[in-house]
Design a protein around this motif. Sequence first.
Motif, PDB file in Angstrom:
ATOM      1  N   ALA A 111     -29.454  -4.785  20.388  1.00 33.49           N
ATOM      2  CA  ALA A 111     -30.525  -4.475  21.330  1.00 33.49           C
ATOM      3  C   ALA A 111     -31.179  -3.123  21.011  1.00 33.49           C
TER       4      ALA A 111
ATOM      5  N   GLU B 276     -19.529  -6.950  23.114  1.00 37.41           N
ATOM      6  CA  GLU B 276     -20.373  -6.002  23.844  1.00 37.41           C
ATOM      7  C   GLU B 276     -20.985  -4.975  22.888  1.00 37.41           C
TER       8      GLU B 276
ATOM      9  N   TYR C 269     -23.352  -0.060  16.036  1.00 44.20           N
ATOM     10  CA  TYR C 269     -22.207  -0.855  16.474  1.00 44.20           C
ATOM     11  C   TYR C 269     -20.949   0.011  16.534  1.00 44.20           C
TER      12      TYR C 269
ATOM     13  N   CYS D 281     -23.750  -6.541  20.769  1.00 43.27           N
ATOM     14  CA  CYS D 281     -24.937  -6.805  21.609  1.00 43.27           C
ATOM     15  C   CYS D 281     -25.717  -5.518  21.872  1.00 43.27           C
TER      16      CYS D 281
END
Length: 191
Positions: A142, A135, A179, A138
């Motif tokens: 994004a 998660e 991240y 991602c």
Amino acid sequence: MTRYAFRTPMLAVAAMLMGAAIVLRMLVPAAPMWAPALILLSAIAIGMVALTRYAASCENAPPALQRRYTREMLIGMGSYTVLLFVSLLWLRELEAPALRAVVALLPVAPIALVLRAMVRFIRGVDELQQRIELEAICIAAALVSFAYMTGGFLQAARVIDVPSSAAMLWVFPLVCGTYGVAKSVVARRYR
């Protein structure tokens, strides 16, 4: 392992990067200003994470996995720092395009080792931690992709003027930093 088992290695990486930024500025004055600034920013971000409670976000990993990950990251980042300096110094004296390409790509190999260490770490943790990692990456991909695309539109409209080499070199550190922030937010949801 203690709650802050990753604090010392993270602070070591931050100190190494901070030293790298200073040495780069002193040894290669012709280097663009954004290069040591990028390294220094990375050092500050890693140091800040190490000094917060989020340094323990990997505490669920087995101790042997944590030690291997730490060792591989320190070796990879140390090699990256050394090869970055070597490459920048050699590039000042080389003229042949093929040789310049090879020397310019020297720091890429240690980054591949860092990525390998990250993948090995993620494969070694339990399913919940893998979900948190997935998660977080991602979300980071994004957000950075969105920011990069937005910058591209502003560049195309001639609102901003960012050198392409600088923009390209910022992508990976931005993904890593985003991240780290995303991981702390996502991990909080599962506590």
